[in-house]
Write a protein that holds these residues in place. Structure first.
Motif, mmCIF file in Angstrom:
data_model
loop_
_atom_site.group_PDB
_atom_site.id
_atom_site.type_symbol
_atom_site.label_atom_id
_atom_site.label_comp_id
_atom_site.label_asym_id
_atom_site.label_seq_id
_atom_site.Cartn_x
_atom_site.Cartn_y
_atom_site.Cartn_z
ATOM 1 N N GLN A 125 0.829 -1.192 0.000
ATOM 2 C CA GLN A 125 0.000 0.000 0.000
ATOM 3 C C GLN A 125 0.877 1.260 0.000
ATOM 4 O OE1 GLN A 125 -3.198 0.273 -0.262
ATOM 5 N NE2 GLN A 125 -4.188 -1.555 0.571
ATOM 6 N N PRO A 126 0.409 2.344 -0.648
ATOM 7 C CA PRO A 126 1.110 3.629 -0.507
ATOM 8 C C PRO A 126 1.144 4.036 0.967
ATOM 9 C CG PRO A 126 -0.514 3.733 -2.279
ATOM 10 C CD PRO A 126 -0.756 2.438 -1.554
ATOM 11 N N TRP A 127 2.213 4.694 1.365
ATOM 12 C CA TRP A 127 2.351 5.045 2.774
ATOM 13 C C TRP A 127 1.214 5.940 3.239
ATOM 14 C CZ3 TRP A 127 2.669 10.069 4.375
ATOM 15 C CH2 TRP A 127 3.035 11.033 3.437
ATOM 16 N N GLN A 128 0.682 6.766 2.299
ATOM 17 C CA GLN A 128 -0.423 7.649 2.682
ATOM 18 C C GLN A 128 -1.663 6.848 3.060
ATOM 19 O OE1 GLN A 128 1.295 7.761 -0.189
ATOM 20 N NE2 GLN A 128 1.541 9.862 -0.955
ATOM 21 N N THR A 129 -1.894 5.750 2.371
ATOM 22 C CA THR A 129 -3.063 4.922 2.666
ATOM 23 C C THR A 129 -2.965 4.319 4.063
ATOM 24 O OG1 THR A 129 -3.307 4.387 0.312
ATOM 25 C CG2 THR A 129 -4.451 2.968 1.894
ATOM 26 N N VAL A 130 -1.776 3.839 4.415
ATOM 27 C CA VAL A 130 -1.565 3.294 5.755
ATOM 28 C C VAL A 130 -1.759 4.383 6.807
ATOM 29 C CG1 VAL A 130 0.109 2.219 7.300
ATOM 30 C CG2 VAL A 130 -0.001 1.521 4.897
ATOM 31 N N LEU A 131 -1.253 5.572 6.517
ATOM 32 C CA LEU A 131 -1.421 6.689 7.454
ATOM 33 C C LEU A 131 -2.891 7.023 7.645
ATOM 34 C CD1 LEU A 131 -0.204 8.970 9.182
ATOM 35 C CD2 LEU A 131 -0.096 10.360 7.088
ATOM 36 N N TYR A 132 -3.654 7.067 6.553
ATOM 37 C CA TYR A 132 -5.090 7.367 6.663
ATOM 38 C C TYR A 132 -5.826 6.274 7.457
ATOM 39 C CZ TYR A 132 -4.227 10.838 3.004
ATOM 40 O OH TYR A 132 -3.752 11.900 2.273
ATOM 41 N N ALA A 133 -5.433 5.027 7.255
ATOM 42 C CA ALA A 133 -6.062 3.930 8.001
ATOM 43 C C ALA A 133 -5.758 4.049 9.495
ATOM 44 C CB ALA A 133 -5.587 2.581 7.458
ATOM 45 N N TRP A 134 -4.530 4.443 9.804
ATOM 46 C CA TRP A 134 -4.132 4.643 11.199
ATOM 47 C C TRP A 134 -4.924 5.783 11.830
ATOM 48 C CZ3 TRP A 134 -1.320 8.866 13.337
ATOM 49 C CH2 TRP A 134 -0.804 8.660 14.625
ATOM 50 N N LEU A 135 -5.099 6.869 11.097
ATOM 51 C CA LEU A 135 -5.903 7.994 11.593
ATOM 52 C C LEU A 135 -7.358 7.582 11.760
ATOM 53 C CD1 LEU A 135 -4.424 10.916 9.452
ATOM 54 C CD2 LEU A 135 -4.099 10.539 11.908
ATOM 55 N N PHE A 136 -7.856 6.782 10.822
ATOM 56 C CA PHE A 136 -9.220 6.274 10.911
ATOM 57 C C PHE A 136 -9.387 5.427 12.172
ATOM 58 C CE2 PHE A 136 -12.384 2.938 9.687
ATOM 59 C CZ PHE A 136 -13.491 3.773 9.564
ATOM 60 N N MET A 137 -8.368 4.650 12.499
ATOM 61 C CA MET A 137 -8.394 3.846 13.720
ATOM 62 C C MET A 137 -8.571 4.738 14.944
ATOM 63 S SD MET A 137 -5.281 1.657 15.473
ATOM 64 C CE MET A 137 -4.478 3.183 16.002
ATOM 65 N N HIS A 138 -7.811 5.826 15.024
ATOM 66 C CA HIS A 138 -7.885 6.702 16.188
ATOM 67 C C HIS A 138 -9.218 7.437 16.272
ATOM 68 C CE1 HIS A 138 -4.053 6.420 18.264
ATOM 69 N NE2 HIS A 138 -3.472 6.273 17.088
#
Length: 366
Positions: free
Chosen positions: A227-240
């Motif tokens: 995955q693009p790093w931005q996608t992982v970052l967005y998923a992490w933010l979605f988690m929070h």
């Protein structure tokens, strides 16, 4: 650090309700060891589920939908694990041996926070002086929101019942990456530094825990997945964001509704009630009859029982609460239990009332 006089409670009399309540709870509830076993199984299971959902991020995260799903489920489990298992362990209420409870409190380091700091905030401040301004760190407020009646009223507070809907979803991010640092290094209104000196080793642990959390929750998935790093970052933010929404239900439902009481001390620092009476006055229950709510929120649904018996695991509380209600009626003490959605609605009504300039006169504040 400013010096403030610690609040002082009245000494209980011979007919104090809590003496009778405690005796009956000891005789009828606390002897059941199966409830402790249930708590241990639940605590360990939640930790395993958290590890499983994290593993699923790495195993199935190349599918974007599954990436977001397992980050969200991991966030939910983080909150449920925190509210149930970690919270009970901090109070020494999961395992019989203190060292096992202490070991389990290190699960908070997995989330990037610091167990030493959170324990001081929660045990030494919130449980000691709930709803007392300048001492209850769990509802300590910034200028952004006005909760305590004696706090300054700023012009933008009249909108707080609107904009706090947008702030609360970022609760866990604020807790992990702003508030922890304020409590460790801040000087203004630092409640923790009023009661304790922060050990140097805890500062190292604070940074180590946050770096470790960011490493395994962000860096590892970015390196392992395609995955693009931005996608992982967005998923992490979605988690929070989603985790915060679940956690805030517990945070706003137990002490800060429109009928909440915020006792003030007199010139000698006295609060005018016993410790147990104070807990009854300032604490509320929510959704105690819901098995799902009781599973998710542990000692927060039966929160009155938790404040009166903090060293007892939450699996005992459904059996303690009916006894509390009996003595509350007998001694004319307040007891409130309402559905969580009513509690949330009442909290935002409180925010509206606290932000209203007319409330200054109605509350007798000059």
């Amino acid at each position: 650090m400013e010096k403030l006089k610690r609040p002082v409670f009245e000494k209980p009399g011979k007919d104090d309700f809590f003496i009778k309540l405690h005796r009956e709870v000891e005789e009828k509830v606390l002897k059941d060891e199966s409830l402790r076993t249930k708590n241990i199984i639940k605590s360990i299971s939640l930790l395993l589920i958290y590890v499983i959902f994290y593993s699923c991020i790495l195993l199935f995260g190349n599918n974007t939908w599954l990436l977001f799903l397992f980050y969200m489920l991991g966030g939910f489990t983080m909150i449920v694990l925190f509210i149930n298992a970690f919270h009970d362990a901090v109070h020494g209420a999961v395992f019989r041996k203190p060292k096992y409870n202490e070991w389990f409190t290190y699960t908070l380091e997995l989330f990037g926070s610091n167990r030493w700091l959170w324990t001081r905030r929660h045990i030494s401040l919130h449980h000691a002086y709930p709803n007392v301004q300048d001492w209850d760190s769990d509802i300590k407020q910034s200028d952004l929101v006005r909760i305590f009646p004696a706090s300054p009223l700023l012009s933008f507070h009249k909108y707080q019942h609107y904009y706090m809907w947008l702030v609360y979803p970022f609760y866990t991010l604020n807790w992990l990456y702003i508030r922890d640092f304020k409590d460790f290094f801040g000087q203004k209104d630092n409640y923790v530094k009023r009661i304790a000196t922060i050990p140097q080793k805890e500062i190292y642990r604070l940074f180590a825990a946050k770096l470790f959390n960011l490493f395994y929750m962000l860096a590892v998935p970015m390196l392992v997945l395609s995955q693009p790093w931005q996608t992982v970052l967005y998923a992490w933010l979605f988690m929070h964001v989603t985790a915060s929404m679940l956690g805030v239900i517990a945070l706003v439902s137990t002490h800060v509704d429109e009928d909440a009481v915020f006792p003030m001390t007199d010139d000698q620092g006295r609060l005018g009630t016993t410790w147990a009476e104070h807990q009854m006055i300032v604490t509320k229950d929510f959704s105690t009859g819901s098995p799902l709510a009781n599973f998710l929120f542990g000692g927060f649904t039966h929160h009155v029982a938790h404040h009166l018996f903090p060293g007892v695991g939450h699996t005992y509380y459904p059996y303690i609460t009916p006894i509390i209600k009996k003595y509350a009626e007998e001694y004319n003490l307040p007891y409130t239990n309402y559905p969580f959605y009513v509690a949330i609605r009442s909290h935002f009504r409180m925010l509206k009332n606290r932000g209203n300039v007319g409330n200054i006169m109605s509350a007798g504040e000059i």
